[in-house]
Write an enzyme that holds these catalytic residues in place. Structure first.
Site, PDB file in Angstrom:
ATOM      1  N   GLU A  43     -21.871  71.921  46.292  1.00 51.23           N
ATOM      2  CA  GLU A  43     -21.712  72.933  47.333  1.00 51.23           C
ATOM      3  C   GLU A  43     -22.376  72.459  48.615  1.00 51.23           C
ATOM      4  OE1 GLU A  43     -22.406  77.742  47.970  1.00 51.23           O
ATOM      5  OE2 GLU A  43     -23.720  76.683  46.574  1.00 51.23           O
ATOM      6  N   LYS A 112     -15.080  80.778  48.866  1.00 50.07           N
ATOM      7  CA  LYS A 112     -16.002  81.540  48.012  1.00 50.07           C
ATOM      8  C   LYS A 112     -15.765  83.043  48.184  1.00 50.07           C
ATOM      9  CE  LYS A 112     -21.026  81.519  47.069  1.00 50.07           C
ATOM     10  NZ  LYS A 112     -22.271  80.868  47.522  1.00 50.07           N
ATOM     11  N   CYS A 153     -20.640  78.463  43.198  1.00 44.64           N
ATOM     12  CA  CYS A 153     -22.005  78.959  43.014  1.00 44.64           C
ATOM     13  C   CYS A 153     -22.078  80.398  42.479  1.00 44.64           C
ATOM     14  CB  CYS A 153     -22.778  78.804  44.316  1.00 44.64           C
ATOM     15  SG  CYS A 153     -24.577  78.824  44.115  1.00 44.64           S
TER      16      CYS A 153
END
EC number: 3.5.1.3
Length: 276
Positions: A43, A112, A153
């Site tokens: 990331e 995301k 994440c």
């Protein structure tokens, strides 16, 4: 092809974007020479992680960083999961993962969808939403080996995302991620093993290497977990490449021995995708 090699690059991130990209490409080449067919970066691989950095480092896709990824994917003839970068589009910023095929084409782009807004008193407070906007689409891509689902994440905490990907035929889920020194020791491996066992899939996480001097200190420990919940490979905290041979025959055997997909009571409950 029942088996293929996956590589996760645990990159040490500096404040110099061009250095991050150059070094990432060097590690990608090394992974390819070791037989990796799918390679993932961590990331925020081209930028320090933090809301104050996202606007400064953001680029469009395609753009400078992703052009380099396209070129190295083609050079090495691999599938390249470009970790994530801060993306600017129409005045908004996103935490975005771009995926490139062996011919250098952009195969997928994932923004995301769950922003990391948390407050653990006395330990960590972080608000991605101060600068970032959430994505609103699922993203998968196909390889000659298997279908791959993408998350970033914090997305890993949301079991429904992984379930949707499993329903859509994914056998490998990849989460570039940067857990921290509070959430990392508590939940990093636990969440990966949970998503793998729940959905009988391989789960891989690519983290930045740990930098104790950074404003946000990443946990590290990039990991690969098999569908039985076993940790196949795990990095320490330092810069490294993690390799794991993904055995899809093993996945098929586990699903046959414990046929949870067939045994789900869809007459009683369901997880559904509301937006394609």
């Amino acid at each position: 092809m029942a088996t293929f090699r996956l590589a996760l690059i645990q990159l040490q991130i500096s404040s110099i974007k061009s250095d991050n990209v150059t070094r990432a490409c060097s590690f990608i080449r090394e992974a390819a020479t070791q037989g990796a067919k799918i390679v993932s970066l961590p990331e925020c691989f081209n930028s320090p992680y933090g809301t104050k950095y996202f606007p400064e480092y953001a680029e469009k896709i395609p753009g400078e960083s992703t052009q380099k990824l396209s070129e190295v994917a083609k050079e090495c003839s691999i599938y390249l999961i470009g970790g994530s970068i801060p993306e600017e589009d129409a005045g908004k910023l996103y935490n975005t993962c771009a995926v490139f095929g062996p011919d250098g084409t952009l195969l997928a782009k994932y923004r995301k969808i769950h922003l990391f807004d948390i407050d653990v008193p006395g330990k960590i407070t972080f608000q991605e939403s101060e600068t970032l906007s959430p994505g609103d689409s699922f993203s998968t891509f196909d390889t000659p080996y298997c279908r791959v689902g993408l998350g970033i994440c914090y997305d890993m905490r949301f079991a429904e995302l992984a379930q949707i990907y499993a329903q859509r035929g994914c056998q490998l889920l990849v989460y570039p991620g940067a857990f921290n020194l509070t959430t990392g020791p508590a939940h990093w491996e636990l969440l990966q093993r949970s998503r793998a066992v729940d959905n009988q899939v391989y789960v891989a996480t690519a983290s930045p290497a740990r930098d104790d001097k950074a404003s946000y200190v990443a946990w590290g420990h990039s990991t690969v977990v098999n569908p039985w919940g076993e940790v196949l490979a795990k990095a320490g905290t330092e810069e490294a490449i993690v390799y794991s041979d993904i055995d899809l025959k093993k996945l098929a055997e586990i699903r046959q021995q414990m046929p949870v997909f067939r045994q789900k009571r869809s007459d009683l409950y369901a997880v559904e995708m509301k937006k394609p």
